[in-house]
Design an enzyme around this catalytic site. Structure first.
Site, PDB file in Angstrom:
ATOM      1  N   PHE A  41       0.816  -1.224   0.000  1.00  0.00           N
ATOM      2  CA  PHE A  41       0.000   0.000   0.000  1.00  0.00           C
ATOM      3  C   PHE A  41       0.857   1.285   0.000  1.00  0.00           C
TER       4      PHE A  41
ATOM      5  N   ALA B 213       8.450  -9.467  -1.775  1.00  0.00           N
ATOM      6  CA  ALA B 213       8.222 -10.918  -1.750  1.00  0.00           C
ATOM      7  C   ALA B 213       6.821 -11.283  -2.238  1.00  0.00           C
TER       8      ALA B 213
ATOM      9  N   THR C 294       6.231   2.891  12.706  1.00  0.00           N
ATOM     10  CA  THR C 294       4.857   3.164  13.117  1.00  0.00           C
ATOM     11  C   THR C 294       4.789   3.812  14.498  1.00  0.00           C
ATOM     12  N   ASP C 295       3.696   4.520  14.737  1.00  0.00           N
ATOM     13  CA  ASP C 295       3.476   5.098  16.076  1.00  0.00           C
ATOM     14  C   ASP C 295       3.131   4.029  17.105  1.00  0.00           C
ATOM     15  N   GLU C 296       2.787   2.816  16.623  1.00  0.00           N
ATOM     16  CA  GLU C 296       2.347   1.779  17.570  1.00  0.00           C
ATOM     17  C   GLU C 296       3.468   1.334  18.502  1.00  0.00           C
TER      18      GLU C 296
ATOM     19  N   TYR D 289       2.866  -7.322  16.413  1.00  0.00           N
ATOM     20  CA  TYR D 289       3.244  -6.415  15.316  1.00  0.00           C
ATOM     21  C   TYR D 289       4.090  -5.264  15.835  1.00  0.00           C
TER      22      TYR D 289
ATOM     23  N   ALA E 105       5.641  -4.887  18.608  1.00  0.00           N
ATOM     24  CA  ALA E 105       6.902  -5.329  19.219  1.00  0.00           C
ATOM     25  C   ALA E 105       7.944  -5.622  18.141  1.00  0.00           C
TER      26      ALA E 105
ATOM     27  N   LYS F  82       8.033  -4.247  15.151  1.00  0.00           N
ATOM     28  CA  LYS F  82       8.465  -2.960  14.572  1.00  0.00           C
ATOM     29  C   LYS F  82       9.410  -2.244  15.544  1.00  0.00           C
TER      30      LYS F  82
ATOM     31  N   ASN G 290      -1.885   6.152  11.497  1.00  0.00           N
ATOM     32  CA  ASN G 290      -2.694   5.342  10.570  1.00  0.00           C
ATOM     33  C   ASN G 290      -2.873   6.007   9.215  1.00  0.00           C
TER      34      ASN G 290
ATOM     35  N   LEU H 189      -9.135  -0.956   8.489  1.00  0.00           N
ATOM     36  CA  LEU H 189     -10.461  -0.439   8.840  1.00  0.00           C
ATOM     37  C   LEU H 189     -11.189   0.249   7.677  1.00  0.00           C
TER      38      LEU H 189
ATOM     39  N   ASP I 179     -13.701  -7.583  21.278  1.00  0.00           N
ATOM     40  CA  ASP I 179     -12.579  -6.665  21.082  1.00  0.00           C
ATOM     41  C   ASP I 179     -11.314  -7.403  20.640  1.00  0.00           C
ATOM     42  N   ARG I 180     -10.445  -6.665  19.927  1.00  0.00           N
ATOM     43  CA  ARG I 180      -9.116  -7.175  19.578  1.00  0.00           C
ATOM     44  C   ARG I 180      -8.338  -7.381  20.884  1.00  0.00           C
TER      45      ARG I 180
ATOM     46  N   GLY J 284      -5.674  -7.119  23.573  1.00  0.00           N
ATOM     47  CA  GLY J 284      -4.602  -6.133  23.776  1.00  0.00           C
ATOM     48  C   GLY J 284      -4.801  -4.838  23.013  1.00  0.00           C
TER      49      GLY J 284
HETATM   50  P1  NAD Z   1       1.425  -3.622   3.329  1.00  0.00           P
HETATM   51  O1  NAD Z   1       1.125  -4.803   4.182  1.00  0.00           O
HETATM   52  O2  NAD Z   1       0.380  -3.050   2.466  1.00  0.00           O
HETATM   53  O3  NAD Z   1       2.662  -3.954   2.372  1.00  0.00           O
HETATM   54  C1  NAD Z   1       3.798  -4.661   2.821  1.00  0.00           C
HETATM   55  C2  NAD Z   1       4.606  -5.049   1.592  1.00  0.00           C
HETATM   56  O4  NAD Z   1       5.810  -5.715   2.060  1.00  0.00           O
HETATM   57  C3  NAD Z   1       3.895  -6.019   0.666  1.00  0.00           C
HETATM   58  O5  NAD Z   1       4.071  -5.617  -0.677  1.00  0.00           O
HETATM   59  C4  NAD Z   1       4.582  -7.345   0.931  1.00  0.00           C
HETATM   60  O6  NAD Z   1       4.571  -8.211  -0.190  1.00  0.00           O
HETATM   61  C5  NAD Z   1       5.984  -6.882   1.269  1.00  0.00           C
HETATM   62  N1  NAD Z   1       6.727  -7.863   2.083  1.00  0.00           N
HETATM   63  C6  NAD Z   1       6.274  -8.483   3.204  1.00  0.00           C
HETATM   64  N2  NAD Z   1       7.224  -9.326   3.657  1.00  0.00           N
HETATM   65  C7  NAD Z   1       8.297  -9.220   2.825  1.00  0.00           C
HETATM   66  C8  NAD Z   1       9.576  -9.813   2.778  1.00  0.00           C
HETATM   67  N3  NAD Z   1       9.968 -10.715   3.697  1.00  0.00           N
HETATM   68  N4  NAD Z   1      10.421  -9.444   1.789  1.00  0.00           N
HETATM   69  C9  NAD Z   1      10.038  -8.542   0.861  1.00  0.00           C
HETATM   70  N5  NAD Z   1       8.829  -7.963   0.841  1.00  0.00           N
HETATM   71  C10 NAD Z   1       7.961  -8.292   1.813  1.00  0.00           C
HETATM   72  O7  NAD Z   1       2.013  -2.537   4.329  1.00  0.00           O
HETATM   73  P2  NAD Z   1       1.824  -0.950   4.337  1.00  0.00           P
HETATM   74  O8  NAD Z   1       0.574  -0.618   5.018  1.00  0.00           O
HETATM   75  O9  NAD Z   1       2.120  -0.438   2.981  1.00  0.00           O
HETATM   76  O10 NAD Z   1       3.018  -0.551   5.324  1.00  0.00           O
HETATM   77  C11 NAD Z   1       4.332  -0.302   4.825  1.00  0.00           C
HETATM   78  C12 NAD Z   1       5.240   0.033   5.988  1.00  0.00           C
HETATM   79  O11 NAD Z   1       4.730   1.189   6.666  1.00  0.00           O
HETATM   80  C13 NAD Z   1       5.331  -1.056   7.045  1.00  0.00           C
HETATM   81  O12 NAD Z   1       6.658  -1.121   7.486  1.00  0.00           O
HETATM   82  C14 NAD Z   1       4.414  -0.590   8.164  1.00  0.00           C
HETATM   83  O13 NAD Z   1       4.862  -1.073   9.419  1.00  0.00           O
HETATM   84  C15 NAD Z   1       4.582   0.907   8.045  1.00  0.00           C
HETATM   85  N6  NAD Z   1       3.425   1.727   8.507  1.00  0.00           N
HETATM   86  C16 NAD Z   1       2.159   1.464   8.026  1.00  0.00           C
HETATM   87  C17 NAD Z   1       1.109   2.275   8.414  1.00  0.00           C
HETATM   88  C18 NAD Z   1      -0.299   2.054   7.902  1.00  0.00           C
HETATM   89  O14 NAD Z   1      -1.234   2.716   8.372  1.00  0.00           O
HETATM   90  N7  NAD Z   1      -0.514   1.164   6.943  1.00  0.00           N
HETATM   91  C19 NAD Z   1       1.331   3.353   9.282  1.00  0.00           C
HETATM   92  C20 NAD Z   1       2.630   3.574   9.768  1.00  0.00           C
HETATM   93  C21 NAD Z   1       3.675   2.760   9.350  1.00  0.00           C
HETATM   94  O1  DAU Z   2      -0.869   3.398  13.749  1.00  0.00           O
HETATM   95  C1  DAU Z   2      -0.213   2.921  12.608  1.00  0.00           C
HETATM   96  C2  DAU Z   2      -0.678   1.521  12.311  1.00  0.00           C
HETATM   97  O2  DAU Z   2      -2.003   1.637  11.804  1.00  0.00           O
HETATM   98  C3  DAU Z   2       0.208   0.787  11.327  1.00  0.00           C
HETATM   99  O3  DAU Z   2       1.483   0.611  11.884  1.00  0.00           O
HETATM  100  C4  DAU Z   2      -0.380  -0.580  10.967  1.00  0.00           C
HETATM  101  O4  DAU Z   2       0.399  -1.186   9.953  1.00  0.00           O
HETATM  102  C5  DAU Z   2      -1.794  -0.355  10.434  1.00  0.00           C
HETATM  103  O5  DAU Z   2      -2.394  -1.598  10.180  1.00  0.00           O
HETATM  104  C6  DAU Z   2      -2.634   0.426  11.439  1.00  0.00           C
HETATM  105  O6  DAU Z   2      -2.894  -0.368  12.638  1.00  0.00           O
HETATM  106  P1  DAU Z   2      -4.345  -0.372  13.335  1.00  0.00           P
HETATM  107  O7  DAU Z   2      -4.467  -1.616  14.097  1.00  0.00           O
HETATM  108  O8  DAU Z   2      -4.591   0.917  14.031  1.00  0.00           O
HETATM  109  O9  DAU Z   2      -5.264  -0.375  11.993  1.00  0.00           O
HETATM  110  P2  DAU Z   2      -6.581  -1.208  11.614  1.00  0.00           P
HETATM  111  O10 DAU Z   2      -7.070  -0.632  10.330  1.00  0.00           O
HETATM  112  O11 DAU Z   2      -6.379  -2.668  11.700  1.00  0.00           O
HETATM  113  O12 DAU Z   2      -7.600  -0.790  12.769  1.00  0.00           O
HETATM  114  C7  DAU Z   2      -7.920   0.566  13.013  1.00  0.00           C
HETATM  115  C8  DAU Z   2      -8.845   0.593  14.223  1.00  0.00           C
HETATM  116  O13 DAU Z   2     -10.104   0.025  13.860  1.00  0.00           O
HETATM  117  C9  DAU Z   2      -8.355  -0.213  15.403  1.00  0.00           C
HETATM  118  O14 DAU Z   2      -8.755   0.434  16.609  1.00  0.00           O
HETATM  119  C10 DAU Z   2      -9.109  -1.542  15.276  1.00  0.00           C
HETATM  120  C11 DAU Z   2     -10.419  -1.128  14.664  1.00  0.00           C
HETATM  121  N1  DAU Z   2     -11.060  -2.106  13.773  1.00  0.00           N
HETATM  122  C12 DAU Z   2     -10.330  -2.601  12.742  1.00  0.00           C
HETATM  123  C13 DAU Z   2     -10.887  -3.512  11.879  1.00  0.00           C
HETATM  124  C14 DAU Z   2     -10.073  -4.102  10.742  1.00  0.00           C
HETATM  125  C15 DAU Z   2     -12.408  -2.457  13.953  1.00  0.00           C
HETATM  126  O15 DAU Z   2     -13.069  -1.956  14.875  1.00  0.00           O
HETATM  127  N2  DAU Z   2     -12.952  -3.349  13.075  1.00  0.00           N
HETATM  128  C16 DAU Z   2     -12.247  -3.907  12.059  1.00  0.00           C
HETATM  129  O16 DAU Z   2     -12.804  -4.743  11.320  1.00  0.00           O
END
Ligand code: NAD
Ligand code: DAU
Length: 372
Positions: A19, A42, A138-140, A164, A166, A168, A193, A204, A308-309, A311
């Site tokens: 993404f 990958a 990530t902020d997590e 996750y 931990a 990161k 996020n 979400l 709830d999820r 943790g």
């Molecule tokens: P994503 O899950 O959409 O994409 C991850 C990509 O990494 C995929 O293309 C996957 O094929 C590739 N990948 C996974 N394992 C691999 C491996 N062993 N070798 C090579 N490629 C591999 O993730 P995203 O949401 O695009 O997040 C990208 C980065 O940003 C991550 O490091 C995530 O922790 C960080 N991040 C995400 C968010 C968010 O809201 N999505 C927010 C803050 C930080």
């Molecule tokens: O904060 C940055 C992080 O944001 C990134 O590091 C992660 O890669 C990314 O996945 C995201 O983590 P969250 O756990 O915050 O995102 P998610 O979209 O899974 O969930 C957002 C919120 O919504 C969270 O409080 C859980 C809740 N949720 C999520 C889903 C998928 C629901 O209530 N229902 C759902 O079906």
């Protein structure tokens, strides 16, 4: 804003078929004609070649491989004369880290270490060469905030709560250690996020959006009052480029949207937008007859409270002042505009998400948490 490739015009982008990586590549290539990118991905369930399908292959070469393959990474750095790595590749979904943590340790911890080792071998051999390893995190890693706590600064204590976060956190520490011990030139961004085009529909916003279209339950974890700081992916990518081009070596920058919202508000906005879109465009009812909106009923009726999820972190919020001060970073896309644009993108790109849904998505959407 014009983006430049000051650090180098050639870079290795890991996880570029995911993404955020795919959005970063688009933005970076459109900002600088001289920029050339090698993608290492990958292609896990979250990686999708279609995310890069319209990109000129002479400017962006795709390599199907794993970041844990240290010799492969060394070869790519040497053969393509790459002196920058932007590291996105990760297992990124918290729920998956609860049901299967192993892949998170393997990719996020071992994979990041493998990349660092390769960078050290190639870039620091002999008298060394100018280089940059940018780590996307990530902020997590900072854990969960109480409702009245101040947002996360870069000095906030690490308190990761899920496998996750931990994994990161461990990767952040390895990046820091390679700078401190070996003088590898690194920067790290910790972001909140993201939402926007090409996001895998387990997260979400796209999950809720597509479930509205299909008339499927909208699963709200717990009481739905958990808060996230939402940022459009283009703004995150701008922040990464600023850190890459102008950030100080060894520094960490928090990137956020100053846009805290409880989950229920996000879902309310999505359902209201879908209702309005169906009311304005009758062809949507023909395309998505299972949506309540096709019969003029509110999509909010699909809301289902589920267990709830485990943790589940209550609140994340970023204090972006360091990035504002040092990088000139400010988000440019309001939440209203970003969400409208994102919903329009998913409605216009049905082929993309249908293909995604043909894969593992279908099993995942049924959800592993029982209805309360
Ligand atoms: P994503 O899950 O959409 O994409 C991850 C990509 O990494 C995929 O293309 C996957 O094929 C590739 N990948 C996974 N394992 C691999 C491996 N062993 N070798 C090579 N490629 C591999 O993730 P995203 O949401 O695009 O997040 C990208 C980065 O940003 C991550 O490091 C995530 O922790 C960080 N991040 C995400 C968010 C968010 O809201 N999505 C927010 C803050 C930080
Ligand atoms: O904060 C940055 C992080 O944001 C990134 O590091 C992660 O890669 C990314 O996945 C995201 O983590 P969250 O756990 O915050 O995102 P998610 O979209 O899974 O969930 C957002 C919120 O919504 C969270 O409080 C859980 C809740 N949720 C999520 C889903 C998928 C629901 O209530 N229902 C759902 O079906």
């Amino acid at each position: 804003m014009t983006l430049s490739c000051k650090t180098t015009s050639n870079m290795l982008v890991t996880g570029g078929a995911g993404f955020i990586g795919a959005n970063f590549i688009r933005q970076r290539l459109s900002g600088d004609e001289s920029c050339r990118i090698v993608v290492l991905d990958a292609l896990t369930y979250a990686g999708n070649r279609a995310n890069l399908a319209d990109i000129d292959p002479s400017r962006c070469e795709f390599v199907h491989g794993d970041i844990r393959d240290t010799p492969l990474v060394e070869r790519l750095l040497r053969e393509h004369d790459l002196s920058t790595i932007v590291h996105f590749a990760a297992e990124s979904h918290v729920d998956r880290s609860i049901t299967g943590p192993d892949a998170f340790i393997e990719t996020n911890v071992q994979g990041t270490h493998s990349l660092l080792k390769a960078a050290r071998t190639v870039w620091l051999a002999g008298s060394g060469r100018p280089h940059r390893f940018h780590h996307v995190s990530t902020d997590e890693v900072y854990g969960s905030l109480g409702m009245s706590d101040a947002p996360f600064t870069e000095e906030h204590q690490y308190q990761p709560n899920s496998p996750y976060s931990a994994s990161k956190a461990a990767s952040d520490h390895l990046v820091r250690a390679y700078h401190h011990t070996f003088h590898l030139e690194v920067t790290t961004t910790n972001c909140s996020n993201n939402y926007g085009p090409f996001q895998f529909p387990e997260k979400l916003i796209p999950l809720m959006l597509l479930n509205c279209l299909h008339g499927k339950p909208l699963p709200i974890y717990g009481d739905g009052k958990h808060v996230r700081d939402w940022l459009h992916v283009d703004d995150h990518c701008r922040g990464i480029s600023l850190a890459l081009d102008t950030g100080r070596v060894g520094e960490v920058y928090n990137i956020g949207g100053e846009n805290e919202r409880p989950n229920l508000e996000i879902v309310e906005r999505i359902t209201a937008s879908i209702d309005a879109a169906f009311a304005a465009d009758r062809s949507l009812a023909r395309r998505f007859p299972d949506s309540p909106a096709a019969e003029g009923r509110p999509c909010w009726s699909l809301v289902t409270y589920v267990k709830d999820r485990p943790g589940h972190d209550r609140r994340y919020a970023i204090d972006p002042r360091k990035a504002q001060r040092e990088l000139g970073y400010t988000p440019q896309i309001t939440f209203d505009a970003g969400l409208t644009r994102t919903i329009a993108w998913y409605l216009a790109n049905e082929r993309w998400w249908r293909a995604v849904m043909d894969g593992s998505y279908r099993d995942w959407i049924t959800h592993n948490y029982a209805t309360r």
